[in-house]
Design a protein around this motif. Structure first.
Motif, PDB file in Angstrom:
ATOM      1  N   VAL A 167      28.678  20.831  13.361  1.00  0.00           N
ATOM      2  CA  VAL A 167      28.237  21.809  14.365  1.00  0.00           C
ATOM      3  C   VAL A 167      26.964  22.484  13.876  1.00  0.00           C
ATOM      4  O   VAL A 167      25.978  22.620  14.609  1.00  0.00           O
ATOM      5  CB  VAL A 167      29.343  22.854  14.629  1.00  0.00           C
ATOM      6  CG1 VAL A 167      28.862  23.895  15.618  1.00  0.00           C
ATOM      7  CG2 VAL A 167      30.608  22.166  15.141  1.00  0.00           C
ATOM      8  N   LEU A 168      26.976  22.865  12.597  1.00  0.00           N
ATOM      9  CA  LEU A 168      25.768  23.492  12.042  1.00  0.00           C
ATOM     10  C   LEU A 168      24.628  22.490  11.995  1.00  0.00           C
ATOM     11  O   LEU A 168      23.452  22.837  12.075  1.00  0.00           O
ATOM     12  CB  LEU A 168      26.058  24.016  10.627  1.00  0.00           C
ATOM     13  CG  LEU A 168      27.159  25.073  10.558  1.00  0.00           C
ATOM     14  CD1 LEU A 168      27.488  25.414   9.118  1.00  0.00           C
ATOM     15  CD2 LEU A 168      26.716  26.327  11.307  1.00  0.00           C
ATOM     16  N   GLY A 169      25.003  21.214  11.842  1.00  0.00           N
ATOM     17  CA  GLY A 169      23.993  20.167  11.731  1.00  0.00           C
ATOM     18  C   GLY A 169      23.292  19.849  13.038  1.00  0.00           C
ATOM     19  O   GLY A 169      22.244  19.206  13.040  1.00  0.00           O
ATOM     20  N   LEU A 170      23.853  20.313  14.161  1.00  0.00           N
ATOM     21  CA  LEU A 170      23.256  19.966  15.457  1.00  0.00           C
ATOM     22  C   LEU A 170      21.769  20.321  15.514  1.00  0.00           C
ATOM     23  O   LEU A 170      20.941  19.515  15.936  1.00  0.00           O
ATOM     24  CB  LEU A 170      23.985  20.698  16.584  1.00  0.00           C
ATOM     25  CG  LEU A 170      25.248  20.017  17.151  1.00  0.00           C
ATOM     26  CD1 LEU A 170      25.868  20.886  18.215  1.00  0.00           C
ATOM     27  CD2 LEU A 170      24.931  18.643  17.731  1.00  0.00           C
ATOM     28  N   ASP A 171      21.446  21.548  15.046  1.00  0.00           N
ATOM     29  CA  ASP A 171      20.050  21.976  15.106  1.00  0.00           C
ATOM     30  C   ASP A 171      19.156  21.062  14.285  1.00  0.00           C
ATOM     31  O   ASP A 171      18.056  20.710  14.675  1.00  0.00           O
ATOM     32  CB  ASP A 171      19.917  23.414  14.576  1.00  0.00           C
ATOM     33  CG  ASP A 171      20.385  24.396  15.624  1.00  0.00           C
ATOM     34  OD1 ASP A 171      20.307  24.040  16.815  1.00  0.00           O
ATOM     35  OD2 ASP A 171      20.855  25.488  15.252  1.00  0.00           O
ATOM     36  N   GLN A 172      19.704  20.697  13.112  1.00  0.00           N
ATOM     37  CA  GLN A 172      18.928  19.830  12.225  1.00  0.00           C
ATOM     38  C   GLN A 172      18.648  18.480  12.893  1.00  0.00           C
ATOM     39  O   GLN A 172      17.550  17.950  12.819  1.00  0.00           O
ATOM     40  CB  GLN A 172      19.759  19.601  10.963  1.00  0.00           C
ATOM     41  CG  GLN A 172      18.924  19.601   9.699  1.00  0.00           C
ATOM     42  CD  GLN A 172      19.865  19.588   8.510  1.00  0.00           C
ATOM     43  OE1 GLN A 172      20.760  20.419   8.423  1.00  0.00           O
ATOM     44  NE2 GLN A 172      19.679  18.642   7.616  1.00  0.00           N
ATOM     45  N   VAL A 173      19.678  17.953  13.551  1.00  0.00           N
ATOM     46  CA  VAL A 173      19.529  16.658  14.212  1.00  0.00           C
ATOM     47  C   VAL A 173      18.519  16.764  15.359  1.00  0.00           C
ATOM     48  O   VAL A 173      17.640  15.916  15.514  1.00  0.00           O
ATOM     49  CB  VAL A 173      20.910  16.184  14.748  1.00  0.00           C
ATOM     50  CG1 VAL A 173      20.749  14.970  15.643  1.00  0.00           C
ATOM     51  CG2 VAL A 173      21.833  15.864  13.591  1.00  0.00           C
TER      52      VAL A 173
ATOM     53  N   VAL B 105      17.014  11.768  27.876  1.00  0.00           N
ATOM     54  CA  VAL B 105      17.613  12.908  27.180  1.00  0.00           C
ATOM     55  C   VAL B 105      18.822  12.452  26.357  1.00  0.00           C
ATOM     56  O   VAL B 105      19.691  11.741  26.856  1.00  0.00           O
ATOM     57  CB  VAL B 105      18.062  13.974  28.213  1.00  0.00           C
ATOM     58  CG1 VAL B 105      18.770  15.126  27.520  1.00  0.00           C
ATOM     59  CG2 VAL B 105      16.858  14.476  28.978  1.00  0.00           C
ATOM     60  N   LEU B 106      18.811  12.854  25.092  1.00  0.00           N
ATOM     61  CA  LEU B 106      19.959  12.576  24.219  1.00  0.00           C
ATOM     62  C   LEU B 106      20.809  13.835  24.157  1.00  0.00           C
ATOM     63  O   LEU B 106      20.293  14.920  23.895  1.00  0.00           O
ATOM     64  CB  LEU B 106      19.475  12.240  22.803  1.00  0.00           C
ATOM     65  CG  LEU B 106      18.797  10.880  22.608  1.00  0.00           C
ATOM     66  CD1 LEU B 106      18.122  10.834  21.248  1.00  0.00           C
ATOM     67  CD2 LEU B 106      19.809   9.752  22.724  1.00  0.00           C
ATOM     68  N   THR B 107      22.105  13.683  24.387  1.00  0.00           N
ATOM     69  CA  THR B 107      23.000  14.824  24.230  1.00  0.00           C
ATOM     70  C   THR B 107      23.864  14.574  23.002  1.00  0.00           C
ATOM     71  O   THR B 107      24.544  13.555  22.919  1.00  0.00           O
ATOM     72  CB  THR B 107      23.904  14.984  25.469  1.00  0.00           C
ATOM     73  OG1 THR B 107      23.070  15.059  26.608  1.00  0.00           O
ATOM     74  CG2 THR B 107      24.754  16.238  25.374  1.00  0.00           C
ATOM     75  N   PHE B 108      23.784  15.489  22.050  1.00  0.00           N
ATOM     76  CA  PHE B 108      24.595  15.376  20.839  1.00  0.00           C
ATOM     77  C   PHE B 108      25.793  16.310  20.962  1.00  0.00           C
ATOM     78  O   PHE B 108      25.651  17.450  21.429  1.00  0.00           O
ATOM     79  CB  PHE B 108      23.791  15.793  19.607  1.00  0.00           C
ATOM     80  CG  PHE B 108      22.763  14.778  19.214  1.00  0.00           C
ATOM     81  CD1 PHE B 108      23.070  13.780  18.298  1.00  0.00           C
ATOM     82  CD2 PHE B 108      21.490  14.805  19.760  1.00  0.00           C
ATOM     83  CE1 PHE B 108      22.133  12.831  17.937  1.00  0.00           C
ATOM     84  CE2 PHE B 108      20.542  13.860  19.408  1.00  0.00           C
ATOM     85  CZ  PHE B 108      20.870  12.872  18.489  1.00  0.00           C
ATOM     86  N   ILE B 109      26.960  15.856  20.543  1.00  0.00           N
ATOM     87  CA  ILE B 109      28.110  16.754  20.478  1.00  0.00           C
ATOM     88  C   ILE B 109      28.690  16.673  19.070  1.00  0.00           C
ATOM     89  O   ILE B 109      28.657  15.616  18.428  1.00  0.00           O
ATOM     90  CB  ILE B 109      29.197  16.421  21.535  1.00  0.00           C
ATOM     91  CG1 ILE B 109      29.605  14.937  21.476  1.00  0.00           C
ATOM     92  CG2 ILE B 109      28.745  16.755  22.923  1.00  0.00           C
ATOM     93  CD1 ILE B 109      30.779  14.608  22.385  1.00  0.00           C
ATOM     94  N   ALA B 110      29.173  17.805  18.594  1.00  0.00           N
ATOM     95  CA  ALA B 110      29.658  17.852  17.212  1.00  0.00           C
ATOM     96  C   ALA B 110      31.112  18.315  17.175  1.00  0.00           C
ATOM     97  O   ALA B 110      31.507  19.202  17.951  1.00  0.00           O
ATOM     98  CB  ALA B 110      28.794  18.798  16.399  1.00  0.00           C
TER      99      ALA B 110
END
Ligand code: PEP
Ligand code: MG
Length: 949
Positions: free
Chosen positions: A354-360, A342-347
């Motif tokens: 923050v908006l880009g999180l979904d895109q990533v 599992v990769l956890t992304f934080i922005a």
């Protein structure tokens, strides 16, 4: 900046006393044109003021300020005296670091040395035998104590201190602060009660970097008549940062602070109270990586490109690991993220990241530019290619083998490319000129790569080159090279040395797929180096040839004209290396990892390679080539014919029938299996069905899915294996602590017996879905009778509640101990299914995914056959049936042997069914029995494979 450099070390110096040693040192400085001979007086004067003994067998002689007039150029040289020289009273030195510094630069050297000497290196200094060893010793930087939110765990359901020790050392191990074994170093007798329920335990063995983990049980424990509410587990060594540790203790002993450490605190709150490094409280999103080869260079490049489009900071971590920038390729690669993790992304808050999180997250789900199979569909991974398998058989030819990397037959003259040597000066005085040279060379290579990208239509190649471009732009990489330039290395030296050390770091990653990406780094490394050294471009021969190399870089393969390169043969490499991927994409047959001897093949000698089985022949006869081509065509026709009869049973010429079943890993794979001729599902890998879910599917969900399969089978039997998680199959929501040897750890039944609810739910769902249809349930990885009995007891308990007809309960035989105990187990089971993949791995002690050794793990080895024989005989004695569900079941060489040993069912990936059925229809069972008996007497897998030829 004065740097310590391998080139500046003089080994094997001899001096009877300090005076002679000083003379020897001045001679070295004079020889290197750093000082004039008069500098000796300055050194002597300095020693008289006070000896320059630093400690641990090292002295740091340097001249007085007055003697600086004799310095021609600032520099430092190191001399190793293996017999030692008495320097200061009793102190003997083995290494002198002599400094000629026009100003105070020597302080920098001193700084480096003082830090290095926090470790006790005296013995290594004395016994050093090479310049490299010495520089490595001196450059070791002390690391400070780590205290991080990730090292704190609260609400632990601990029964006793052992449970706490285990958790505390797991936290340290997961973050790579300690090595496996640390737990054993924790001695309860060393526990110290710091007061107020706070205890500490310290160990120094197996420590990589000093760190403290803090664990809190969910309720207070009693230890030696005292309360235990908090355990500090200190992984300590000489580098322990005492001030920071003392600060922590001060906080814990400050009543006002300690009061805050209640049972309600989570790790984040505790981290705040004690001033530990905190995971930024940024918006986050998680995603499971589905890329077959993990987050290797190409998908990572894709991720970098997307991340860079957002202004704010975007960081990513794997599981509970440390966060790294999602914008740095090298950092991403260092995560070593594998499929299923599992990769956890934080922005960064208030930025467009923050908006880009979904895109990533979407991009990761879609495979980051690679085609990915959803995480539920791993069934193909064990598919065995049976078409086009051809063993060369010509004793006059010189035949050997490597690893099959790209299918197909190829022959032609050998074109041998040996590793290239580049000549260049290591040092340079002009940093600016060298920097410009490097920039130009990188630019030129980038242009060449852009051209290659535009010339190819193959996506895999474009992606690899795009990753190479990204590597050439990677700020971390470039910064590393610039460091070298600033230390007066020439452009080629700075470039080569940094690339090589980055490649070595990549290579050391545990995951071999990621480690193989070191080849990409070396590939760009060599291309830039070739430009820097004006090395000529090597031209290829005119006619289609077999390219023979040590290792083929991805760009080498992609640059090659498919019309000219008939095939590839390499000394090293694995089937999953990029070069192999590209070879496959280009359709160039390839055999890799064939050993260094292939480099001795004379250029122009004819070579025939078989990319299906890894064989290659030097000097094949014309007949052999004709035979190979004809054989290939024959196999193709055979398959077409076999498919026409796939629905008919597999009955030998003398009327012996074997059940042919399919292995599946997806709920909806039953239909195709039936279409391919499967008479049953012989193995449903239920963990793959689980992997399709983000969290553990509940009973109703499971029931519905099992029902679909049973419906599709329309009365045909379904053999389902209960969850086989662990080993190479992690399940994100069933976490297993990191283990040194996952294949030998908590896997299969060992896991579900520890989480019986998981097993119970699965069994309930299965029984409810069965509706009295033929359902056969088996347990994986049984190694001990107790495990079987424990699992069976759970089944009996559930069965009493959900009694159904037509149910059989059995077990996998994939651990040698189970095969050996089959006479006992056979009395208790309804059936056995032999998993030859694991049985081979565990019997031969060869990791089934090993890039080099896995080719030697042949299930036809007589040791495995003896285990199968014993299992079948034991089962039949008690009227039970035996299936084979490992890859061996579809191996044409194994089919007659397995039949002859009396197995009742063969289960395989459904694509193999038509061919195996067709083969069985041509066999004579009585003959197979004879062959099987001969096989049991063979001494090797090779001998078994040669039987009946
Ligand atoms: C085996 O080990 O042979 C087997 C069929 O199980 P798996 O490949 O899923 O481990
Ligand atoms: Mg197995």
């Amino acid at each position: 900046m004065l740097a310590l450099d391998v080139q500046h070390v003089r080994m094997d110096q001899h001096a009877a006393d300090k005076t002679q040693a000083l003379q020897c040192l001045v001679n070295i400085l004079v020889e290197d044109k750093l000082v004039t001979p008069e500098y000796l007086e300055g050194l002597k004067a300095r020693e008289q003021q006070s000896a320059t003994y630093l400690g641990q067998g090292i002295a740091i002689p340097h001249g007085t300020p007055q003697s600086r007039q004799y310095i021609l150029e600032t520099g430092v040289r190191l001399a190793h005296f293996p017999e030692g020289v008495v320097w200061d009273g009793e102190n003997k030195i083995y290494l002198a670091v002599v400094i000629a510094a026009k100003s105070d630069e020597h302080l920098q050297v001193l700084q480096v040395l003082t830090k290095a000497l926090i470790n006790d290196v005296s013995e290594q200094v004395r016994t050093a035998t090479s310049a490299e060893q010495i520089i490595e010793l001196l450059q070791a930087q002390p690391l400070s104590l780590s205290l991080h939110e990730n090292l704190i765990s609260t609400h632990i359901p601990a029964q006793d201190t052992d449970d706490l020790f285990w958790h505390a050392s797991q936290l340290l191990k997961q973050q790579k602060f300690v090595e496996p074994g640390f737990l054993t170093a924790l001695d309860p007798k060393q526990m110290i009660h710091l007061g107020e329920g706070i205890w500490s335990i310290t160990a120094t063995d197996y420590v990589i970097t000093p760190a403290i983990s803090i664990v809190k049980p969910d309720q207070a424990l009693t230890y030696h008549n005292d309360t235990l509410t908090t355990l500090l587990c200190i992984a300590s060594n000489e580098q322990l940062d005492l001030p920071q540790f003392n600060r922590l203790i001060d906080i814990l002993f400050d009543p006002s602070q300690r009061e805050k450490l209640t049972y309600e605190n989570d790790s984040h709150e505790i981290a705040q109270i004690i001033g530990a490094e905190i995971i930024p409280d940024w918006p986050s999103k998680q995603v499971t990586l589905a890329n077959a080869h993990g987050l290797h260079a190409r998908p990572a490049t894709h991720l970098v490109n997307i991340s860079k489009t957002f202004k704010g900071d975007l960081q990513v971590a794997v599981d509970d690991g440390a966060y790294v920038s999602a914008k740095s390729l090298t950092k991403l690669l260092s995560l070593g993220c594998k499929r299923g993790q599992v990769l956890t992304f934080i922005a960064e808050p208030d930025t467009d990241a923050v908006l880009g999180l979904d895109q990533v997250i979407d991009a990761v789900k879609q495979g980051l530019g690679e085609e990915v199979e959803p995480i539920d569909d791993l069934s193909h991974q064990n598919e065995h290619v049976t078409e086009d398998v051809l063993s060369f058989d010509d004793e006059s030819a010189d035949q050997t083998s490597g690893i099959a990397a790209s299918a197909g037959l190829a022959f032609g003259p050998a074109h041998v490319l040996k590793p290239r040597e580049f000549k260049y000066e290591r040092q340079s005085k002009n940093v600016k000129v060298e920097t410009e040279k490097l920039e130009k060379a990188i630019e030129q290579v980038k242009q060449n790569i852009h051209q290659l990208i535009s010339e190819t239509k193959i996506k895999a190649i474009q992606q690899i080159f795009t990753a190479h471009l990204e590597m050439l732009d990677d700020p971390d990489l470039i910064q590393g090279v610039h460091k070298g330039l600033k230390q007066n290395l020439s452009a080629p030296a700075a470039w080569y040395e940094h690339i090589e050390s980055a490649a070595k770091a990549q290579e050391s990653l545990k995951d071999h797929l990621l480690a193989e990406r070191a080849a990409d780094l070396r590939d760009i490394g060599e291309r830039v180096l070739a430009v820097l050294c004006n090395a000529p471009v090597i031209s290829e021969p005119e006619e289609p040839y077999i390219l023979i190399m040590h290792d083929v870089g991805p760009s080498d393969v992609a640059r090659l004209d498919k019309e000219r390169v008939a095939g590839i043969l390499t000394a090293v490499g694995g089937a999953s290396a990029h070069s192999a991927i590209v070879a496959r994409a280009l359709g160039i047959p390839a055999v890799v990892g064939a050993g260094a001897s292939v480099l001795n093949i004379e250029s122009k000698t004819t070579v025939l390679i078989n990319g299906d089985n890894g064989d290659y022949v030097i000097n094949p006869t014309a007949d052999l080539i004709d035979h190979a081509i004809a054989e290939r065509e024959r196999q193709r026709q055979l398959r077409i014919e076999a498919e026409k009869h796939s629905q008919e049973p597999a009955i030998t010429l003398d009327h012996h029938q074997v059940e042919i079943a399919a292995n599946i890993g997806k709920v909806n794979a039953g239909i195709k299996a039936v279409k391919d001729g499967a008479e049953a599902i012989g193995l449903l890998r239920s963990e793959l069905v689980f992997m399709a879910h983000k969290s553990a599917p509940d009973e109703a969900t499971q029931e519905a899915e099992y029902r679909i399969i049973l419906d599709d089978l329309a009365g045909r039997p379904l053999v389902i294996r209960t969850l086989d998680v662990g080993g190479d199959k992690p399940l994100p929501y069933v976490p297993i602590p990191e283990e040194e040897n996952p294949f030998l750890g908590i896997r299969g039944i060992r896991l579900t017996l520890r989480k019986p609810d998981l097993l119970r739910k699965q069994l309930v769902a299965l029984l409810r879905a069965s509706d009295n249809r033929p359902l056969r349930i088996m347990f994986p990885m049984i190694g001990r009778v107790e495990e079987w009995r424990a699992a069976k007891a759970i089944f009996d308990e559930i069965f009493a509640e959900y009694p159904r007809e037509n149910i059989e309960v059995g077990m996998m035989i994939e651990v040698p101990s189970a095969a050996l105990l089959s006479p006992i187990l056979a009395q208790e089971v309804d059936f056995f299914s032999i998993g030859t993949n694991d049985l081979t791995q565990y019997t031969m002690a060869i990791d089934r995914g090993h890039p080099v050794l896995s080719a030697e793990a042949d299930g036809l080895h007589p040791s495995i056959l003896l285990l199968i024989d014993q299992t079948v005989r034991a089962a039949h004695q008690y009227g039970k049936w035996v299936g084979i569900c490992g890859e061996l079941a579809a191996d044409p060489k194994a089919v007659p042997v397995l039949l002859g040993l009396g197995v009742d069912e063969l289960s395989m990936s459904s694509g193999s069914i038509p061919l195996v059925k067709a083969q069985i229809r041509q066999l004579n069972f009585a003959e197979c029995q004879k062959v099987a008996q001969q096989a049991l007497l063979c001494d090797s897998a090779t001998a078994v494979r040669e039987l009946g030829e």
